[in-house]
Design a protein around this motif. Structure first.
Motif, PDB file in Angstrom:
ATOM      1  N   VAL A  12       0.803  -1.318   0.394  1.00 35.16           N
ATOM      2  CA  VAL A  12      -0.012  -0.051  -0.187  1.00 35.16           C
ATOM      3  C   VAL A  12       0.965   1.492   0.261  1.00 35.16           C
ATOM      4  O   VAL A  12       2.233   1.186   0.582  1.00 35.16           O
TER       5      VAL A  12
ATOM      6  N   SER B 228       1.135   5.585  -0.555  1.00 37.05           N
ATOM      7  CA  SER B 228       0.108   6.515  -0.357  1.00 37.05           C
ATOM      8  C   SER B 228       1.340   8.011   0.233  1.00 37.05           C
ATOM      9  O   SER B 228       2.605   8.060  -0.481  1.00 37.05           O
TER      10      SER B 228
ATOM     11  N   ASP C 182     -11.036   7.192   1.126  1.00 35.35           N
ATOM     12  CA  ASP C 182     -10.174   5.740   2.500  1.00 35.35           C
ATOM     13  C   ASP C 182      -8.631   6.404   1.786  1.00 35.35           C
ATOM     14  O   ASP C 182      -8.006   6.188   2.442  1.00 35.35           O
TER      15      ASP C 182
ATOM     16  N   LEU D 251      -5.683   6.455   4.668  1.00 33.06           N
ATOM     17  CA  LEU D 251      -4.215   5.253   4.797  1.00 33.06           C
ATOM     18  C   LEU D 251      -3.665   6.656   4.875  1.00 33.06           C
ATOM     19  O   LEU D 251      -2.138   5.591   5.332  1.00 33.06           O
TER      20      LEU D 251
END
Length: 767
Positions: free
Chosen positions: A195, A197, A414, A418
């Motif tokens: 993931v 970000s 979302d 995150l």
């Protein structure tokens, strides 16, 4: 978003603008590895970090692995006497050494006793433990299997700083692709998931989302409009001719913006082209109204021309905005509108268009006449609704507009959540509150930061400030390093002092020979520089907190304030008072990022509203000069004002604060709606003869005018209304404003237009 940052900010705002556009936080990528077990995540983290460090696209990559920790520990151990705030001549006096050694001996009985015991002969004064405690202060990420992890241990964490600036979205997209490709190559287990970000992710995701949404929605809307046009015109030739003013307007608009700004924001082309959807109305008016025997230039062009003038006056308000994006939208819209209108007036009549089928005109004109009669019968109901809308807007004026950057954030919720989670878990610098000091050179800025921190020390002691971070903690100024080095005694002097200092303590001076050697090495070593920090995690923080700017260098000193809002407000006041009284040669100020962004955008929003109000005044002036009747001017303005009020009230009821892009949408409602209102005032007034009956709406000229308004309105609602379904906030803002606003403007213009019986009475009275 950088297109909507002010071009003339003050000193504090400039720092905020620089951070958003090109600051270190705009280049920070946060990564998390999930899935698998702890050892699999740790292995993938180590391999990913090692591969990215070898990539020139990254300025630094940290993940808390063994190599990084070893570099950090080595730096702190070797440079502890130049980094420690405790180092002073008094500390290395016999009494100072005695107190420090005694304190370290007491610490040996604590939970960290085994670690402290191993380094005690080299660091009996406890400089290293104190230094680590000050630099981390509980903010360092948790660690499992030799790498950084979340507190729960189920996510391995990495932070990378890209070499490319945050505004280079192409480079950031390439970097993110490299990260994902490298992870796929290095993860070695299909259960692991990456993931990502950070600001680069927001930037790339926003561009991809906007591009995808614009392409998809424009395709759906464009095909829908073309199908409706074909069904009405029944001619491909007319469809193509109808697009000539639009594409010509877009071409000239792009050139005009380039000549005025040298660069054209993508957001300008995207939204500007959407705004130029109004120009499609011009070709519709020409093609439909010029059918039959009508002399369009004589009978209709003056009304269209007046509508163009009011539209241009409204968008002229954007030209004076301090936001480059709005300024570009102003030039783009005005150049496009004028070009499209000129092409419609001078070029379309020379093109071989086909007459629009009379059956299409009669059918749509008749339906519009029926709707018009129904709307006129409800005019007082509509007036009451408009008054309620005005009341809603007036009573909620303080909550009508979004504050700060939140309304312009294109990232989905979302992804924002995150980012918050990874940033918190990784201990990334929190720049919500900070003191900023600036100086001509980096070293002078670091020295100013040290003086400022010393002046704020009482607030730290009494808990008005929970914590102060500064790059000077691991890169002290040259003056401070020299002073600390000078405080270190030579080997023979230190040996003699240790004999006296250890008297009465359970340690012999002879055991502290490694300590004497380290102090002597520190006395003869070179200064700590940015190169010294290369490869350590401190280099990453340095890139975040020490900034080179056009005017020199700035040091960011993040502050942690008390959680209680009332206490935090008192802390802000105490900090500002302390900075005002500080004997600083350089500038220092306290910056609350949320408050500053709210204040900055509030100021420029008021400016945009003031210019928009000036544009409205200009529109009123143009109408007075052209119509020469207060009653007629009021009849034109009432539908526009009511439509804008109803749309604004709808946003209030929906709980959706409006942004600058909503303001652009409101201006477009006025621009589009003015054409409707003017047609109902001018053209239909011209047909008010004593011989007319209620059925005269089906007369060819009047039916053509009504049909053209309906067709133009449908194309506007489809073109803009479909954007309201977009998940991208900036696109949704335009669609949710202009789509319903255009329909309301037409219906209100109908409701408050004079009925046939009223026109007949007026005509009879005049006769």
């Amino acid at each position: 978003m950088s297109a909507f940052l002010p071009k003339n900010p003050d000193e504090q705002q400039r720092l905020l603008v620089d951070q958003i556009k090109d600051g270190a936080l705009s280049r920070m990528v946060l990564m998390g590895i999930e899935g698998g077990d702890s050892s699999l995540r740790a292995g993938a983290s180590e391999r990913l970090a090692a591969a990215l460090r070898d990539d020139a696209a990254f300025a630094s990559v940290i993940n808390g692995d063994a190599a990084s920790r070893e570099r950090d520990q080595t730096l702190l151990m070797q440079s502890r006497y130049l980094l420690s705030q405790q180092v002073s001549p008094e500390r290395f006096s016999p009494s100072g050494l005695h107190a420090a050694i005694r304190n370290s001996i007491n610490e040996l009985g604590g939970s960290a006793g085994l670690i402290l015991k191993s380094i005690f002969p080299r660091d009996p004064t406890g400089e290293l433990p104190a230094l680590i405690g000050r630099l981390t202060s509980g903010r360092a990420p948790a660690g499992h299997d030799g790498v950084w992890t979340s507190a729960s241990g189920d996510t391995a964490l990495l932070i990378a700083m890209t070499a490319a600036p945050g505004t280079d979205t192409d480079a950031q997209e390439s970097v993110l692709a490299r990260i994902r490709d490298t992870f796929e190559r290095e993860r070695h287990d299909a259960t692991l998931k990456l993931v990502v970000s950070g600001a680069p992710v927001f930037s790339v995701d926003a561009r991809q989302s906007i591009k995808s949404e614009v392409e998809r929605l424009s395709l759906v809307g464009g095909i829908s409009i073309l199908l409706i046009m074909f069904a009405f015109y029944r001619s491909i030739r007319n469809m193509l001719i109808g697009l000539v003013p639009v594409f010509t307007g877009i071409l000239v608009a792009v050139v005009a913006v380039f000549l005025g700004f040298e660069t054209v924001h993508a957001i300008t082309v995207g939204f500007g082209t959407t705004l130029l959807g109004e120009t499609l109305d011009y070709s519709i008016y020409y093609l439909v109204q010029s059918s039959g025997d009508a002399d369009w230039r004589r009978d209709y062009w003056p009304t269209v021309r007046l509508g163009v003038a009011t539209s241009v006056c409204g968008f002229a308000a954007l030209l004076f905005s301090s936001f480059p994006g709005l300024g570009q939208l102003g030039i783009y819209s005005i150049a496009g509108l004028l070009t499209a209108a000129a092409v419609t007036r001078f070029v379309l009549p020379s093109l071989p268009s086909q007459p629009v089928p009379a059956s299409s005109i009669r059918w749509l004109g008749h339906r519009m006449a029926q709707i018009c009669a129904l709307a006129q019968g409800l005019r007082w109901v509509v007036a009451a609704a408009a008054l309620v809308a005005v009341g809603v807007v007036a009573t909620h004026h303080d909550r009508l507009w979004a504050q700060g950057l939140s309304g312009l954030n294109p990232a989905p919720r979302d992804l924002q959540k995150l980012d918050e989670r990874l940033r918190l878990e990784a201990g990334a610098p929190n720049l919500a509150h900070m003191v900023v000091v600036s100086a001509p050179t980096a070293d002078a800025a670091l020295r100013a930061a040290e003086v400022t921190e010393a002046h704020l020390a009482p607030l730290l002691k009494n808990r008005n400030i929970e914590r102060i971070d500064s790059p000077a903690h691991f890169l002290p100024s040259s003056e401070t390093q020299t002073a600390r080095r000078s405080a270190l005694p030579d080997a023979s002097t230190l040996s003699a002092r240790l004999v006296e200092a250890t008297a009465g303590l359970p340690v012999k001076a002879a055991r502290l020979e490694p300590f004497i050697e380290d102090v002597e090495t520190a006395r003869s070593s070179g200064p700590i520089t940015t190169q010294t920090l290369h490869g350590t995690s401190f280099e990453f923080v340095l890139q975040t907190l020490l900034l080179q700017r056009e005017s020199g260098w700035s040091v960011l000193m993040p502050l942690s304030l008390p959680a209680d809002p009332s206490t935090a407000e008192k802390s802000r006041q105490a900090i500002e008072a302390a900075l005002m009284s500080a004997p600083l040669q350089q500038k220092a100020y306290f910056l609350d990022v949320d408050s500053q962004s709210t204040q900055m955008f509030g100021k420029y929003l008021k400016e945009a509203l003031a210019f928009s109000a000036a544009g409205i005044v200009g529109i009123v002036g143009i109408l007075f000069v052209s119509l020469r009747s207060p009653v007629r001017v009021l009849r034109v303005l009432m539908p526009l004002g009511a439509a804008v009020s109803l749309v604004m009230a709808g946003h209030v009821v929906a709980g959706t604060p409006m942004t600058l892009l909503h303001l652009v949408g409101l201006l477009l409602i006025v621009a589009v709606g003015s054409n409707y209102a003017l047609f109902f005032d001018q053209r239909f007034s011209a047909w008010a003869t004593g011989s007319e009956t209620a059925e005269s709406a089906e007369a060819p000229a009047r039916a053509a005018a009504l049909a053209s308004l309906a067709l133009a309105n449908v194309s506007t609602m489809i073109g803009f209304g479909i954007l309201a379904w977009s998940k991208v906030p900036v696109l949704h803002a335009i669609g949710s404003t202009v789509g319903p606003g255009a329909l309301l403007a037409l219906l209100l213009a109908m409701a408050w237009s004079r009925s046939d019986s009223e026109r007949m009475k007026e005509a009879g009275a005049l006769a």
